[in-house]
Design an enzyme around this catalytic site. Structure first.
Site, PDB file in Angstrom:
ATOM      1  N   GLN A   1       0.846  -1.202   0.000  1.00  0.00           N
ATOM      2  CA  GLN A   1       0.000   0.000   0.000  1.00  0.00           C
ATOM      3  C   GLN A   1       0.876   1.246   0.000  1.00  0.00           C
ATOM      4  OE1 GLN A   1      -3.226   0.325  -0.162  1.00  0.00           O
ATOM      5  NE2 GLN A   1      -4.057  -1.704   0.301  1.00  0.00           N
TER       6      GLN A   1
ATOM      7  N   CYS B   1     -12.607   0.082  -3.181  1.00  0.00           N
ATOM      8  CA  CYS B   1     -11.959   1.235  -3.817  1.00  0.00           C
ATOM      9  C   CYS B   1     -12.853   1.804  -4.910  1.00  0.00           C
ATOM     10  CB  CYS B   1     -10.607   0.833  -4.380  1.00  0.00           C
ATOM     11  SG  CYS B   1     -10.702  -0.505  -5.572  1.00  0.00           S
TER      12      CYS B   1
HETATM   13  N1  SAH Z   1      -6.392  -6.566   0.473  1.00  0.00           N
HETATM   14  C1  SAH Z   1      -5.169  -6.376  -0.234  1.00  0.00           C
HETATM   15  C2  SAH Z   1      -5.257  -5.962  -1.691  1.00  0.00           C
HETATM   16  C3  SAH Z   1      -6.590  -5.884  -2.324  1.00  0.00           C
HETATM   17  S1  SAH Z   1      -6.513  -5.321  -3.981  1.00  0.00           S
HETATM   18  C4  SAH Z   1      -4.313  -5.373   0.493  1.00  0.00           C
HETATM   19  O1  SAH Z   1      -4.815  -4.587   1.255  1.00  0.00           O
HETATM   20  O2  SAH Z   1      -3.112  -5.361   0.270  1.00  0.00           O
HETATM   21  C5  SAH Z   1      -7.472  -6.566  -4.772  1.00  0.00           C
HETATM   22  C6  SAH Z   1      -6.735  -7.877  -4.954  1.00  0.00           C
HETATM   23  O3  SAH Z   1      -7.643  -8.803  -5.555  1.00  0.00           O
HETATM   24  C7  SAH Z   1      -5.538  -7.827  -5.876  1.00  0.00           C
HETATM   25  O4  SAH Z   1      -4.439  -8.341  -5.173  1.00  0.00           O
HETATM   26  C8  SAH Z   1      -5.916  -8.740  -7.054  1.00  0.00           C
HETATM   27  O5  SAH Z   1      -4.817  -9.464  -7.556  1.00  0.00           O
HETATM   28  C9  SAH Z   1      -6.919  -9.664  -6.438  1.00  0.00           C
HETATM   29  N2  SAH Z   1      -7.931 -10.284  -7.311  1.00  0.00           N
HETATM   30  C10 SAH Z   1      -8.481  -9.789  -8.443  1.00  0.00           C
HETATM   31  N3  SAH Z   1      -9.454 -10.604  -8.886  1.00  0.00           N
HETATM   32  C11 SAH Z   1      -9.539 -11.644  -8.012  1.00  0.00           C
HETATM   33  C12 SAH Z   1     -10.380 -12.804  -7.926  1.00  0.00           C
HETATM   34  N4  SAH Z   1     -11.305 -13.033  -8.823  1.00  0.00           N
HETATM   35  N5  SAH Z   1     -10.199 -13.636  -6.884  1.00  0.00           N
HETATM   36  C13 SAH Z   1      -9.241 -13.378  -5.948  1.00  0.00           C
HETATM   37  N6  SAH Z   1      -8.419 -12.314  -5.979  1.00  0.00           N
HETATM   38  C14 SAH Z   1      -8.562 -11.441  -7.000  1.00  0.00           C
END
Ligand code: SAH
Length: 470
Positions: free
Chosen positions: A300, A426
């Site tokens: 982040q 987001c």
């Molecule tokens: N919670 C995490 C990041 C969230 S961002 C943090 O705070 O660091 C959203 C994440 O969802 C990304 O890492 C992306 O790679 C993942 N993602 C996207 N589509 C997805 C899916 N269908 N199933 C699981 N993860 C997914």
């Protein structure tokens, strides 16, 4: 609505407008005899002269020419290149107003898309978590190198949607050390005649520099992205020594590396990293959880606000130490590890295998053995685990990308029937759509809190607490 023909409007024509509204992309909206125009760099309440840049049938775009009477909420952007750069769309609006704009954006979506009543939402919305200091908050920056028209080596940012570099070594969103590091690299390049990369002919060596800082630890990472091998970087050892000698007082460059990227591509980082100094990573903390950050790992960008966001998620999860929690879309496990401090067991699910490797490494680094991770899509892993293994959840946390949750994922959550769902988002439009869906299946919104992670941009993060009724 009047059409553009009837009003006889023309491109480049100058007209006067009062800005009445604001879009979620950060453009002001003003009407000329009822015909709407979108104008960047404006504030609600501004009376402006604009020049028409584009006309469509029922709306148009215009460029700000003159502020005739400024809005009460207008401030002078402190950054001299705010308009050309385009990275900060809201710098002309006071920070306080930016926060209320973001809150009303989320409220608007929850009413329009989510179907909530105004009073209901106002009662559930907690105050926005703004930043105490909305400058120098980003722990990561990637600067492209190039040459100015008069031939000097420069570093900066690409102007919005272009590839021309605007010279800005001291972007106000980044850490103060950035400009010192850039200057050091630039001087080394001048001294040893090292060429910046030139996109047009794919020549030159230094493409970008990635700088990251651990806010809590004071550790700095410098990673030079090269169009060539390390040996092409003349006197790399000298550069390493210079970078190491730059700071003091608990701040130091502790990781120096090179990323090789010889492709003709817009992708900044190359996949091959060569370490020049240090362990290959820096360390930082969010709350009491420690994270190892290497040049390619996701982390982040606003650690101070991330802590507030995750603390809200943790508060909404109401953990007592006995719960089993699923963290869907877990990335490198940031929220999972945060929750694991207070839960019996946490399961994380994420689609990117590399992120899960980082998540597992971070769990080990913190000595946490009550977290495990699955690689795969949330909408596949969760149904499979539930149907084949009857897994259970007291609380489910989701933090999906902009497009929100897949309905299969939401349906499985409903079938599993956790007492609470914490939705971190987001994108307020897909958030509103998904909480409506869950609302129709027995989950009621209890609380909503916005958190500003990206001041001066239009982005907003929101956490929602939902509880199962009956
Ligand atoms: N919670 C995490 C990041 C969230 S961002 C943090 O705070 O660091 C959203 C994440 O969802 C990304 O890492 C992306 O790679 C993942 N993602 C996207 N589509 C997805 C899916 N269908 N199933 C699981 N993860 C997914």
């Amino acid at each position: 609505m009047k059409s553009e023909q009837k009003l006889n409007l023309k491109k480049n024509q100058e007209i006067s407008l009062t800005i009445e509204d604001f879009t979620k992309e950060g453009e002001g909206l003003g009407k000329y005899q009822g015909f709407p125009f979108f104008v960047k760099d404006t504030v609600i309440g501004d009376e402006v002269r604009v020049s028409i840049t584009k006309l469509k049938k029922n709306y148009g775009y215009a460029r700000l020419v003159e502020i005739v009477t400024p809005s009460r909420d207008r401030v002078t952007p402190p950054c001299p290149v705010a308009r050309q750069c385009g990275g900060c769309k809201l710098q002309q609006i006071s920070y306080e107003k930016q926060l209320s704009f973001k809150k009303s954006l989320v409220e608007g979506c929850l009413m329009r898309i989510g179907g909530f009543g105004k009073e209901d939402i106002e009662q559930k919305m907690e105050p926005v978590y703004g930043m105490e200091e909305p400058w120098h908050y980003r722990n990561k920056a990637q600067f492209p190198f190039g040459r100015s028209r008069d031939g000097r080596i420069i570093a900066g940012f690409y102007a919005g949607r272009t590839h021309s570099i605007i010279e800005t070594e001291d972007c106000l969103l980044g850490v103060r050390e950035n400009s010192t590091i850039l200057q050091c690299i630039r001087e080394h390049m001048e001294q040893y005649k090292i060429e910046p990369y030139d996109e047009a002919n794919h020549r030159g060596l230094v493409r970008h520099v990635l700088i990251r800082k651990g806010f809590r630890t004071g550790e700095l990472m410098v990673c030079l992205v090269l169009n060539g091998e390390v040996k092409a970087l003349t006197e790399a050892d000298v550069l390493v020594e210079r970078l190491r000698g730059l700071f003091g007082d608990g701040t130091a460059v502790t990781s120096i590396s090179v990323s090789i990227n010889r492709e003709k591509t817009n992708v900044i980082m190359g996949s091959r990293i060569v370490n020049l100094f240090g362990p290959g990573y820096i360390t930082d903390y969010i709350g009491n959880v420690k994270y190892r950050i290497s040049p390619l790992s996701f982390y982040q960008v606003n650690p101070v606000q991330t802590e507030k966001l995750y603390s809200t998620a943790l508060e909404y999860a109401e953990l007592t130490g006995k719960e089993t929690v699923w963290d869907l879309y877990c990335g490198i496990g940031t929220i999972s590890l945060f929750l694991a401090q207070k839960a019996k067991q946490v399961y994380g699910v994420e689609i990117v295998p590399q992120a899960i490797e980082d998540a597992r490494a971070n769990a080990r680094l913190n000595g946490m053995d009550n977290v495990s991770f699955f690689v795969g899509k949330a909408e596949e892993v969760l149904p499979e685990q539930y149907e084949k293994h009857q897994v259970y959840a007291d609380v489910i946390v989701v933090d999906p990308p902009r497009k929100g949750c897949d309905t299969v994922c939401l349906d499985t959550i409903v079938k599993m029937g956790p007492k609470r769902v914490v939705y971190v988002s987001c994108d307020s439009a897909t958030l509103a759509r998904d909480v409506k869906y869950l609302g129709e299946r027995g989950y009621q919104v209890e609380k909503v809190r916005c958190c500003d992670m990206f001041g001066h941009s239009t982005h907003v993060e929101t956490v929602v607490k939902l509880e199962r009724k009956n």
